[in-house]
Design an enzyme around this catalytic site. Structure first.
Site, short mmCIF file in Angstrom:
data_model
loop_
_atom_site.label_atom_id
_atom_site.label_comp_id
_atom_site.label_asym_id
_atom_site.label_seq_id
_atom_site.Cartn_x
_atom_site.Cartn_y
_atom_site.Cartn_z
N ARG A 98 0.85 -1.20 0.00
CA ARG A 98 0.00 0.00 0.00
C ARG A 98 0.87 1.24 0.00
O ARG A 98 0.93 2.00 0.97
CB ARG A 98 -0.97 -0.06 1.16
CG ARG A 98 -2.08 -1.04 0.85
CD ARG A 98 -3.01 -1.21 1.99
NE ARG A 98 -4.38 -1.02 1.56
CZ ARG A 98 -5.42 -1.21 2.35
NH1 ARG A 98 -5.24 -1.56 3.59
NH2 ARG A 98 -6.64 -1.02 1.92
N ASP B 35 -4.87 -0.84 -5.67
CA ASP B 35 -5.25 -1.23 -4.31
C ASP B 35 -6.69 -1.74 -4.26
O ASP B 35 -7.64 -1.00 -4.00
CB ASP B 35 -5.06 -0.01 -3.39
CG ASP B 35 -5.29 -0.35 -1.93
OD1 ASP B 35 -5.76 -1.47 -1.64
OD2 ASP B 35 -5.01 0.52 -1.08
N GLN C 203 -1.44 2.85 -5.51
CA GLN C 203 -2.82 3.18 -5.10
C GLN C 203 -3.86 2.75 -6.13
O GLN C 203 -4.94 2.31 -5.78
CB GLN C 203 -2.94 4.67 -4.83
CG GLN C 203 -2.54 5.01 -3.41
CD GLN C 203 -2.74 6.47 -3.08
OE1 GLN C 203 -3.22 7.25 -3.89
NE2 GLN C 203 -2.34 6.85 -1.89
P1 NAD Z 1 -8.30 -2.74 8.02
O1 NAD Z 1 -9.39 -3.29 7.16
O2 NAD Z 1 -7.10 -3.57 8.26
O3 NAD Z 1 -8.95 -2.39 9.46
C1 NAD Z 1 -10.11 -1.60 9.57
C2 NAD Z 1 -9.98 -0.66 10.74
O4 NAD Z 1 -10.11 -1.38 11.97
C3 NAD Z 1 -8.63 0.06 10.84
O5 NAD Z 1 -8.86 1.46 10.78
C4 NAD Z 1 -8.08 -0.38 12.19
O6 NAD Z 1 -7.34 0.66 12.83
C5 NAD Z 1 -9.34 -0.70 12.95
N1 NAD Z 1 -9.15 -1.55 14.13
C6 NAD Z 1 -8.34 -2.61 14.32
N2 NAD Z 1 -8.48 -3.11 15.57
C7 NAD Z 1 -9.42 -2.35 16.19
C8 NAD Z 1 -10.01 -2.37 17.48
N3 NAD Z 1 -9.64 -3.26 18.40
N4 NAD Z 1 -10.94 -1.43 17.77
C9 NAD Z 1 -11.31 -0.51 16.84
N5 NAD Z 1 -10.80 -0.44 15.60
C10 NAD Z 1 -9.86 -1.35 15.28
O7 NAD Z 1 -7.86 -1.30 7.56
P2 NAD Z 1 -7.82 -0.65 6.11
O8 NAD Z 1 -9.14 -0.04 5.83
O9 NAD Z 1 -7.33 -1.68 5.15
O10 NAD Z 1 -6.78 0.54 6.30
C11 NAD Z 1 -5.72 0.47 7.25
C12 NAD Z 1 -4.71 1.58 7.06
O11 NAD Z 1 -4.16 1.58 5.76
C13 NAD Z 1 -5.22 2.97 7.28
O12 NAD Z 1 -4.22 3.72 7.92
C14 NAD Z 1 -5.41 3.52 5.92
O13 NAD Z 1 -5.38 4.93 5.90
C15 NAD Z 1 -4.23 2.91 5.26
N6 NAD Z 1 -4.35 2.84 3.79
C16 NAD Z 1 -3.35 3.36 3.03
C17 NAD Z 1 -3.43 3.31 1.65
C18 NAD Z 1 -2.32 3.86 0.80
O14 NAD Z 1 -1.44 4.50 1.27
N7 NAD Z 1 -2.32 3.58 -0.48
C19 NAD Z 1 -4.52 2.75 1.04
C20 NAD Z 1 -5.54 2.23 1.87
C21 NAD Z 1 -5.44 2.27 3.24
#
Ligand code: NAD
Length: 425
Positions: free
Chosen positions: A119, A127, A124
């Site tokens: 990521r 993704d 992006q």
């Molecule tokens: P994910 O599906 O792995 O998790 C979903 C959410 O659950 C996350 O926000 C996580 O912090 C939260 N979580 C985990 N344990 C928890 C708990 N015990 N209580 C409450 N919440 C909890 O996450 P995702 O949607 O795949 O994204 C994760 C990260 O990746 C984020 O920081 C997002 O901004 C980042 N991201 C970056 C890019 C990029 O740079 N290209 C693209 C997508 C996402």
């Protein structure tokens, strides 16, 4: 190079890996494209539209390509039809489905998992975790509204005033932010909680309130932007504190996840019992164990007069746009795999190609997948780091990148722009 696209065989899978717009772009890059008849039918794309885009339709050819693009992980039967040396791209569940990785290695297939694409900013447009989580979050918001026997918005009518519904979103990653945006658009008062404090601003920018739990928990964000798994004691405190917040809600949409692990348990039965009769929980983590203790994957159960919805594969329930976004992810990745004439040219020095590769030369090469298959790791770095693209040298990751900290409505547009950049076009 020939790229083939089968009709998805998995039960309930209505998406397709390519749509005509992206087929046209790949054709223009010199790629020969063939699809199984009816491959796009469930996404409402007729064969004729693919033919107009320069692709051909041929029965029995969906798994015949030098590169095969799929959505769902392949079945044993599908793997048996891939030829030795072929490249497979699709969701492969590398951290949990060791058997599929083993079978692909044995079949001599070079496979790339969409879940394992690093990521980083350059990736992006590829993704697919984000593009499909966007769909899932949106659908979860709609499901919650649909299942509630109440209005979401405040209404002032001749027959009286209706107070707006309160919705709590647990986990504010890509899906959670989209669920917040959708519930807000429908008029609910939205609260949201995440263990990563960096999301507070993103939650507020969508018009929701960030829930602060007084449980002495430090920011649980790890390098790379993902949440770490909480300790048992932290989880216990979190569950108890959340129960008080949940009791006051009409709807809860839970999306919390930690890559490669079972979903954290956030909603205990006591919390469900304390909700108002008729309230609704939509548990997006149903497939990975559920955030709610009472969730049944793929079912809607009623407990303590609260409806608990445990949807499976929500992106497949909105196949037209889910396929469109996914096809863009596929097109961007394939563009990275070909030379100027459209020939296959895999550069394993490229961190995206190397990071997403699961099997190669008859072996499982991805550490997370090796672990899932019960094998020893090959290189340094933890399984989670590899699978989530947070390994060393990937500090390019933008964390709250495009589509994360603004109204999620515009995410597809940004993804589109990112794709143009990512494909070097
Ligand atoms: P994910 O599906 O792995 O998790 C979903 C959410 O659950 C996350 O926000 C996580 O912090 C939260 N979580 C985990 N344990 C928890 C708990 N015990 N209580 C409450 N919440 C909890 O996450 P995702 O949607 O795949 O994204 C994760 C990260 O990746 C984020 O920081 C997002 O901004 C980042 N991201 C970056 C890019 C990029 O740079 N290209 C693209 C997508 C996402």
């Amino acid at each position: 190079m020939k790229l083939s696209v089968p009709q998805e065989a998995a039960e309930g899978e209505r998406r397709v890996a390519l749509v005509p717009e992206m087929a046209k772009k790949l054709s223009a890059s010199g790629v020969e494209i063939v699809l199984e008849p009816g491959a796009g039918e469930q996404s409402h794309v007729p064969d004729a539209a693919f033919e107009e885009a320069g692709a051909s339709i041929a029965a029995g050819e969906g798994l015949s390509g030098d590169v095969v693009a799929k959505v769902a992980p392949p079945s044993a039967d599908e793997i048996s039809k891939l030829r030795k040396g072929a490249v497979l791209i699709g969701f492969l569940a590398p951290l949990t489905d060791g058997d599929t990785a083993q079978a692909l290695a044995k079949a001599g297939v070079t496979s790339f998992a969409m879940e394992a694409i690093p990521r980083i900013t350059r990736a992006q447009s590829m993704d697919a975790l984000s593009s499909q989580a966007t769909v899932a979050g949106y659908r979860a918001g709609l499901l919650c509204a649909q299942e509630l026997g109440r209005f979401l918005p405040m209404l002032t009518t001749a027959a009286g005033t209706i107070r707006p519904a309160k919705v709590l979103v647990l986990g504010a990653g890509v899906a959670g932010l989209q669920a917040i945006a959708t519930s807000r658009r429908l008029g609910a008062v939205v609260h949201a909680f995440d263990v990563r404090t960096a999301v507070e601003e993103q939650i507020q920018s969508l018009g929701a309130k960030f829930v602060k739990l007084d449980i002495g928990l430090e920011d649980a964000e790890e390098a790379g932007g993902y949440a770490r798994a909480l300790t048992d004691e932290e989880q216990q405190r979190q569950r108890e504190a959340l129960a008080d917040v949940i009791a006051d809600m009409d709807g809860v949409i839970s999306t919390a996840a930690v890559p490669g692990r079972q979903a954290p348990l956030l909603i205990i039965e006591d919390a469900v019992e304390r909700m108002k009769p008729g309230s609704v929980i939509v548990d997006l983590a149903a497939e990975t164990g559920g955030n709610c203790e009472l969730t049944e994957p793929g079912e809607t159960v009623v407990a303590h007069d609260v409806k608990i919805v445990g949807p499976i594969n929500l992106p497949a329930s909105m196949p037209d746009h889910a396929s469109q976004l996914y096809a863009k992810n596929i097109q961007s990745l394939v563009e990275l795999m070909i030379d100027e004439e459209g020939g296959l040219a895999l550069d394993f020095d490229d961190e995206i190609i190397a990071g997403a590769c699961i099997t190669r030369d008859g072996e499982i090469v991805h550490d997370g997948a090796r672990k899932a298959a019960g094998l020893e790791e090959k290189a340094s770095g933890t399984a989670e780091e590899k699978a989530s693209g947070t390994a060393e040298g990937q500090d390019e990751k933008s964390g709250s990148a495009d589509g994360q900290n603004e109204d999620a409505e515009t995410a597809p547009d940004r993804a589109e722009r990112g794709a143009e950049r990512g494909s070097g076009g």
